[in-house]
Design a protein around this motif. Structure first.
Motif, short mmCIF file in Angstrom:
data_model
loop_
_atom_site.label_atom_id
_atom_site.label_comp_id
_atom_site.label_asym_id
_atom_site.label_seq_id
_atom_site.Cartn_x
_atom_site.Cartn_y
_atom_site.Cartn_z
N LEU A 155 0.85 -1.21 0.02
CA LEU A 155 0.06 0.10 0.19
C LEU A 155 0.96 1.33 -0.02
CD1 LEU A 155 -3.17 0.25 -0.01
CD2 LEU A 155 -2.94 0.50 2.48
N SER A 156 1.87 1.35 0.91
CA SER A 156 2.74 2.34 0.94
C SER A 156 3.43 2.70 -0.83
CB SER A 156 3.97 2.13 1.89
OG SER A 156 3.74 1.85 3.10
N GLU A 157 3.73 1.52 -1.34
CA GLU A 157 4.23 1.85 -2.65
C GLU A 157 3.16 2.56 -3.61
OE1 GLU A 157 6.82 -0.29 -6.13
OE2 GLU A 157 6.76 -1.18 -4.27
N LEU A 158 2.01 2.08 -3.35
CA LEU A 158 1.01 2.54 -4.23
C LEU A 158 0.41 4.09 -3.98
CD1 LEU A 158 -1.52 -0.74 -4.36
CD2 LEU A 158 0.54 0.14 -5.86
N CYS A 159 0.61 4.44 -2.69
CA CYS A 159 0.09 5.59 -2.19
C CYS A 159 0.93 6.67 -1.93
CB CYS A 159 -0.76 5.51 -0.82
SG CYS A 159 -2.14 4.38 -1.07
N LEU A 160 2.37 6.30 -1.52
CA LEU A 160 3.38 7.49 -1.12
C LEU A 160 3.68 8.24 -2.40
CD1 LEU A 160 5.13 6.17 1.85
CD2 LEU A 160 3.87 8.30 1.84
N ARG A 182 5.49 -4.07 10.91
CA ARG A 182 6.94 -4.44 11.07
C ARG A 182 7.42 -4.62 9.70
NH1 ARG A 182 4.68 -7.80 15.07
NH2 ARG A 182 4.95 -9.67 13.72
N ASP A 183 6.60 -5.45 8.81
CA ASP A 183 7.07 -5.58 7.49
C ASP A 183 7.11 -4.24 6.42
OD1 ASP A 183 7.19 -8.25 8.31
OD2 ASP A 183 5.20 -8.75 7.34
N SER A 184 6.79 -3.15 6.81
CA SER A 184 6.46 -2.12 5.94
C SER A 184 7.37 -0.84 6.32
CB SER A 184 5.11 -1.63 5.67
OG SER A 184 4.45 -1.21 7.07
N ARG A 185 8.09 -1.12 7.43
CA ARG A 185 9.32 0.08 7.74
C ARG A 185 9.92 0.56 6.60
NH1 ARG A 185 8.34 2.52 12.34
NH2 ARG A 185 6.80 1.63 13.99
N LYS A 186 10.78 -0.48 6.32
CA LYS A 186 11.52 -0.43 5.09
C LYS A 186 10.97 0.33 3.96
CE LYS A 186 15.56 -0.59 2.94
NZ LYS A 186 15.96 -1.71 2.44
N ALA A 187 9.75 0.08 3.69
CA ALA A 187 9.00 0.67 2.40
C ALA A 187 8.70 2.00 2.78
CB ALA A 187 7.62 -0.24 1.87
N VAL A 188 8.17 2.16 3.68
CA VAL A 188 7.80 3.75 3.98
C VAL A 188 9.14 4.64 4.01
CG1 VAL A 188 7.00 5.09 5.97
CG2 VAL A 188 5.85 3.02 5.59
N GLN A 189 10.09 4.12 4.46
CA GLN A 189 11.23 5.00 4.43
C GLN A 189 12.09 5.33 3.09
OE1 GLN A 189 14.66 3.24 6.62
NE2 GLN A 189 15.92 5.00 6.38
N VAL A 190 11.92 3.90 2.36
CA VAL A 190 12.60 4.09 1.03
C VAL A 190 11.54 5.17 0.16
CG1 VAL A 190 12.43 2.93 -1.19
CG2 VAL A 190 13.62 2.01 0.90
N LEU A 191 10.45 5.14 0.57
CA LEU A 191 9.44 6.06 -0.50
C LEU A 191 9.35 7.52 0.06
CD1 LEU A 191 6.78 3.04 -0.83
CD2 LEU A 191 8.08 4.15 -2.65
N GLY A 192 10.06 7.67 1.22
CA GLY A 192 10.17 9.11 1.62
C GLY A 192 9.25 9.48 2.85
N GLY A 193 8.70 8.42 3.45
CA GLY A 193 7.72 8.46 4.30
C GLY A 193 8.24 8.49 5.81
N TYR A 225 9.60 4.45 -8.13
CA TYR A 225 8.38 3.99 -7.59
C TYR A 225 7.46 4.91 -7.95
CZ TYR A 225 11.81 1.36 -4.92
OH TYR A 225 12.88 0.59 -4.33
N PRO A 226 6.16 4.33 -8.14
CA PRO A 226 5.79 2.69 -7.93
C PRO A 226 6.42 1.87 -9.23
CG PRO A 226 3.78 3.99 -8.66
CD PRO A 226 4.89 4.69 -8.20
#
Length: 238
Positions: A155-160, A182-193, A225-226
């Motif tokens: 969801l983070s990759e679709l929305c951020l 837990r599984d999404s912390r890296k994604a949020v950081q990579v995407l600027g969040g 991204y995305p």
């Protein structure tokens, strides 16, 4: 949750719903059930359940974020309009863009918009992965919302990518959120969040757990991204 309980519960949270707005919710319910006989929009059709699990559940986002101002909001994968259209009814000043990959749902939403008399609402038929690359919309929204669309990393990759810098990604999640977090912390950081707040509570009556996740966009999302349609779901950022 009957209509009066719905109205009173929102009132207790400081959200006043007028008679006209209550009529809009009534119309929303009737159109939803009517169209649900022709196409699969929701498994929930009992009136009291729709008011609780769709209308009230959508508006819980407003318990933790101020929608009472002019905002440009994008709702990713809204399906039958949740959460953005109940929020729009309650807070008419917001501007709503819904992107959904299924054309027949867009047809339903166009009809619903007309029946509800909504202004400043648009619907776009597109995949979120493609839409997030569109220069007209990328990093242009104050708030991007999503409810029950995908796991948080996906969801983070679709929305951020759609959230402007200093804007907000607001996800409405269910009882599995702690594992997803837990599984999404890296994604949020990579995407600027940056994780700002997580509010966990229980819906009235049925007591099912919900979380309102508020992520602030602190820097631009990298251009890659995305990724292409289907890739985020198959291979989430880890």
């Amino acid at each position: 949750m009957n209509k009066e309980q719905f109205r009173n519960s929102l009132q207790e949270k400081g959200i006043h719903v007028s008679d006209e707005q209550m009529e809009q919710f009534d119309t929303y319910y009737r159109v939803l059930v009517e169209w649900n006989e022709k196409m699969n929009l929701t498994a929930i059709t009992d009136e009291e359940e729709v008011y609780l699990k769709h209308f009230y559940d959508s508006i819980t986002a407003a318990f933790y974020f101020d929608f009472d101002k002019e905002l440009n909001i994008c709702d990713v994968g809204a399906g039958a309009g949740f959460p953005s259209l109940p929020i729009k009814i309650a807070f008419p000043n917001i501007n709503v863009t819904i992107v959904d990959s299924l054309k027949k749902r867009i047809t339903f939403l166009d009809h619903l918009k007309e029946q509800l008399g909504l202004q400043n609402v648009q619907f776009i038929h597109d995949r979120a992965e493609t839409f997030g690359k569109n220069k007209l919309y990328r990093e242009s929204f104050d708030v991007v919302t999503a409810r029950a669309v995908a796991r948080m990393a996906v969801l983070s990759e679709l929305c951020l990518p759609l959230v402007k810098v200093n804007g907000i990604f607001l996800a409405l999640k269910g009882s599995n959120f702690k594992e997803e977090e837990r599984d999404s912390r890296k994604a949020v950081q990579v995407l600027g969040g940056v994780w700002k707040q997580v509010h966990t509570f229980h819906l009235p009556e049925e007591e099912s757990e919900r979380s309102i996740v508020i992520i602030e966009k602190k820097k631009a999302t990298p251009k890659g991204y995305p990724r292409k349609p289907g890739v985020p779901n198959k291979n989430p950022i880890q």
